[in-house]
Design a protein around this motif. Structure first.
Motif, PDB file in Angstrom:
ATOM      1  N   ASP A 129       0.841  -1.188   0.000  1.00 54.58           N
ATOM      2  CA  ASP A 129       0.000   0.000   0.000  1.00 54.58           C
ATOM      3  C   ASP A 129       0.883   1.247   0.000  1.00 54.58           C
ATOM      4  OD1 ASP A 129      -2.358   1.380   0.055  1.00 54.58           O
ATOM      5  OD2 ASP A 129      -3.015   0.636   1.999  1.00 54.58           O
TER       6      ASP A 129
ATOM      7  N   LEU B 234       0.474   5.131   0.828  1.00 55.37           N
ATOM      8  CA  LEU B 234      -0.425   6.127   1.405  1.00 55.37           C
ATOM      9  C   LEU B 234       0.121   7.518   1.120  1.00 55.37           C
ATOM     10  CD1 LEU B 234      -0.887   4.443   4.912  1.00 55.37           C
ATOM     11  CD2 LEU B 234      -2.364   4.229   2.895  1.00 55.37           C
TER      12      LEU B 234
ATOM     13  N   PRO C 141      -0.322  10.165   6.983  1.00 55.58           N
ATOM     14  CA  PRO C 141      -1.200   9.918   5.837  1.00 55.58           C
ATOM     15  C   PRO C 141      -2.438  10.816   5.846  1.00 55.58           C
ATOM     16  CG  PRO C 141      -0.571   7.854   6.903  1.00 55.58           C
ATOM     17  CD  PRO C 141      -0.128   8.967   7.809  1.00 55.58           C
TER      18      PRO C 141
ATOM     19  N   GLN D 139      -7.925   7.945   1.681  1.00 58.22           N
ATOM     20  CA  GLN D 139      -6.948   7.514   0.683  1.00 58.22           C
ATOM     21  C   GLN D 139      -7.616   6.978  -0.585  1.00 58.22           C
ATOM     22  OE1 GLN D 139      -3.487   7.516   0.761  1.00 58.22           O
ATOM     23  NE2 GLN D 139      -3.366   8.568   2.736  1.00 58.22           N
TER      24      GLN D 139
END
Lengths: 401, 401
Positions: free
Chosen positions: A339, A341, A357, A361
C-alpha cells in the motif's frame, strides 16, 4: 498477483541503457554520463598562491628585513624569471609561484614601500601554496558512467577542459491515454466524460526525469484503436499506456493486440493504488500499461516508470530512494497488497521525518496526491502500527515529482 | 563583513516576482504559478462506482434473490434510465450510478446468468459509491500562487479542465565570467591560464532552477571590458558575474562601473568559501558578483543565486532548506565566518542523516564539491563539536544541484 519488487525487477531486467550521443557540455545538465570521464589537464597546473601577498624564499624572510619586489604574478600572468635571495614577487590568488620561491607572505602581514616589502610575520615554507594537481591531475578519472550531471559536475568537466560530453540518448517515451470517456482539457467533453489528466501528468514526470515524452492522440476503447497502437509505438524506447488495464479492457487489449505482436510479460500486481498494471512488449517496443485511475497511474509512474527511465538512461541507481520516517498517526494492519499512502512530511523536534497519511486515501482523489509530500509504504500483510513507529517513505518533492 | 543571513535578506528584499505569462499546461512542469487556480468542474461530476459490479437498490438486494440486469453504465456512458425495484445495472469503475440505485454489488460477490444477477453477499447502501465532488468541486481553489508545478499538479490542473496556466515568466539571467586568465573548455589556453568553469556551471544551476541563462563572452580584467558590462546587462532580470571581486579587481570594477550607473549594495560577507561577494545594481539591473574561485562561486550560487531565482519566480519559499543531521566526525571550532563544509551524506542504523565533511576543504578543490552530497553549515564562532552532534546540512542532490 505479482509483488511490487518483483514487478519492478522484471521491468528493469527487460530494459537496457540507450546508446550514447555527444552533446555540448552547456546542454548537459541532468543528462547521464555514458562513460567515465578523465581530466585532460592538471589543476592547478603548477604550484599557485592561495592568497594575495608576496612569493619569496622562506629562509630569507625575517620580520623587519626588506626584500626587493622584482615583479608580479597575477593569476594568468606567470612571472617569467626566478626569485633569488633578498627578492620577492607580488602575487595574487591563483598566480603561479615563481621559480625559486617557496613561501607566500600574506599581504596583511607585509608593508610595501619604495619597491620593497617587509614582513611583519614570519612566512613558513609551503604555507598558502596549492601544489600542482591539488584538485585533479591529467588522466585522473573524475566522474563515472551512469551519473546524472549536476551543475557541480558541469563545472568540474569544464575545469578539466571538456567542451563536449558523451551521454546516453534521452529516452523517447510514447504516452497513450485510452478510453472512450476522456477528452483533453478545454476540449468538448462527452456526457458522462472525464477530462484526461494522465497523459500530460506522465509527460511531466518524463520531463522531470530527463526523458522526451510524446503524447499520442487519445485512443478509444475499440479494437481498431488498440490496433493503431502497434503503429504508434514505433520509434519509441517505451510505450506507456493508461487505461485499458481493467478486466474488460484487458481482454480487448489482448485480443486486439495479439495479432500485432503483443507479448504480455505480466498483468496485475499486489499493490494499492495500482493493481491493474501491464508489462509487455508490442513488437520491439516495451509497453508499460498503467491504470486509468489518475492516482494509480502517477503512483505507478513513480514506482515503475521512473526506474524504467533511469535504466534506459544507464543510471547506476534505479530503485526508488525510500527514506526512514516515523508514522505521524496510528496505522491499521494492511491486507495482501503493498500500500502507498499519500502523506504529509514534517519534522519533529529531534529532526526526524514524520509521515502523516491523509485521512482519506480513496484512489480517485487526485487533489490529495497533488498536495501530498510523500508516499508511505505499507508492506503486504503489515501489522497495525502505533503512531511513532518506523516506516519507509518516498519524498515526492525531493524526487522532483 | 556582512552575515550570510543578512546578505541573503538584502538580496531578496531588492528583488520582486516577475510578471506572469500564459503557457500551455503541457509546458508547465517546474514553472511557478502566478496566481491561485480554481477547479472549473466538479470531480467526479456525479456519484460514480468505485468498482466493477452492479448498481442496484440496497433495500431490494437480498442474497440469493435474482435481479434483472436492464442495462450497463461503463465509465463515460451513463445509463439514461432509472433503476427500479428488482432491477440492476451492470456498472464499471467510474461509471455514473444510475438514478434510483443506491448501492454497488461487487462483481466478485455476484453471479450473472440469463440476464439476471444474484448477490452472494449483501450490498450496503452507499458502499463503493464515490460521491460527486469527492475529489474537488467547481470553483474550489486547488493550488496557490507561488507553487512550482509538479507532474502531480499538472495532472490535477488537467483534471480540473485547465489547458493553459498562468506562471511567472522564467528569469533571464546574464552570466559573465571575468578574468584575463580564463578561456572556455577546448579553446586555446594562454600560458598560466585556467579553463573557465564558472559560467557554464552557474548556467546549469539556473537551468536546474527553471531560469533561462545566457552565458556572455568572457570579459578581461580591463576598464573597457567592465564598462561593456553595463551594455551587456540590459534586458536581463539579473546579471551574475564571477571574478572581479577581489580587492584589486573590486577597485577596478568600482572605478570602471561607477560612471555606468553601478550602485554597490554590499561587498564581502562573513562566509567561507565565498567572502568576496558583491551585490548591487548596474543601472536598472540587479547585479550579483560571485567570487572567481569555482567552489566559492557555486556555494554562493546555492546560498544566494538560487534564493534570488526563487524570489524572481514568485516562489513562496525562498530560503535554502536546511535539514537536521549529525556530524560524522569531530568538528573543530569555527572562526568568525559562516563555514560551508563539503560533506558526504549517509544514514546511520536508526535512519538519521550523517554528514561527514571531506578531509580537506581547500576552496580550490572543485572535484571535492562535485563528489559531495551536501554542505554542512558551521555558524560563525561555533564551538568544537564531537562526532554525533546535531548539525544542519543542505542536501545538494535533493536540491537538484
Amino acid at each position: 498477483m505479482l509483488a511490487v519488487e518483483e514487478a519492478r525487477a522484471r521491468i528493469l531486467a527487460a530494459l537496457s541503457p540507450l546508446p550514447a550521443e555527444t552533446i555540448a557540455l552547456a546542454q548537459a545538465q541532468g543528462r547521464v554520463l555514458a562513460g567515465p570521464v578523465a581530466a585532460r589537464l592538471t589543476q592547478p597546473p603548477a604550484d599557485v598562491s592561495a592568497m594575495d601577498g608576496y612569493a619569496l624564499r622562506a629562509a630569507d624572510a625575517a620580520v623587519g628585513v626588506p626584500l626587493t619586489v622584482i615583479g608580479a604574478a597575477p593569476a594568468g600572468h606567470p612571472y617569467p624569471g626566478r626569485v633569488e635571495a633578498g627578492q620577492a614577487i607580488r602575487i595574487f590568488t591563483g598566480g603561479f609561484v615563481p621559480e625559486g620561491a617557496d613561501a607566500i607572505l600574506l599581504q596583511e602581514d607585509a608593508t610595501e614601500a619604495d619597491g620593497q616589502v617587509t614582513a611583519t610575520e614570519q612566512p613558513r615554507a609551503g604555507r598558502w601554496i596549492r601544489k600542482a594537481g591539488l584538485d585533479f591531475s591529467a588522466g585522473e578519472r573524475l566522474l563515472q558512467a551512469g551519473r546524472p550531471l549536476t551543475a557541480r559536475d558541469i563545472g568540474l568537466l569544464a575545469a578539466a577542459n571538456h567542451p563536449w560530453v558523451s551521454v546516453t540518448r534521452a529516452p523517447r517515451i510514447g504516452i497513450l491515454a485510452t478510453g472512450d470517456e476522456i477528452a483533453l482539457p478545454g476540449e468538448p467533453l462527452p456526457p458522462g466524460g472525464i477530462v484526461s489528466s494522465n497523459a500530460h501528468a506522465l509527460a511531466a514526470l518524463c520531463l522531470a526525469a530527463g526523458a522526451v515524452p510524446s503524447v499520442l492522440p487519445i485512443a478509444g476503447d475499440t479494437e481498431a484503436a488498440f490496433q493503431g497502437m502497434a503503429q504508434a509505438a514505433r520509434g519509441f524506447d517505451l510505450l506507456v499506456t493508461t487505461g485499458g488495464a481493467s478486466v474488460g479492457a484487458h481482454d480487448l487489449v489482448q485480443s486486439a493486440l495479439a495479432p500485432e505482436g503483443f507479448e504480455r510479460g505480466f498483468w496485475r500486481i499486489a499493490m494499492r493504488p495500482g493493481k491493474p498494471l501491464i508489462w509487455g512488449r508490442l513488437g520491439a517496443v516495451p509497453l508499460l500499461g498503467l491504470p486509468g485511475n489518475p492516482v494509480s497511474a502517477l503512483v505507478c509512474g513513480v514506482l515503475f516508470l521512473l526506474p524504467a527511465l533511469r535504466r534506459l538512461q544507464g543510471r547506476a541507481e534505479t530503485a526508488p530512494a525510500f527514506q526512514p520516517a516515523i508514522a505521524g498517526m496510528d496505522l491499521p494492519e494492511n491486507d495482501g497488497r503493498e500500500d502507498y499512502l499519500r502523506c504529509a512530511l514534517t519534522r519533529d523536534a529531534t529532526g526526524r521525518l514524520v509521515a502523516t497519511p491523509a485521512a482519506r486515501q480513496d484512489s480517485s482523489m487526485l487533489k490529495t496526491l497533488a498536495h501530498a509530500e510523500g508516499l508511505l509504504k505499507r508492506a503486504p500483510g503489515a501489522a497495525a502500527l502505533p503512531a511513532g513507529s518506523a516506516v519507509e517513505v518516498l519524498d515526492l518533492i525531493a524526487m522532483g515529482v
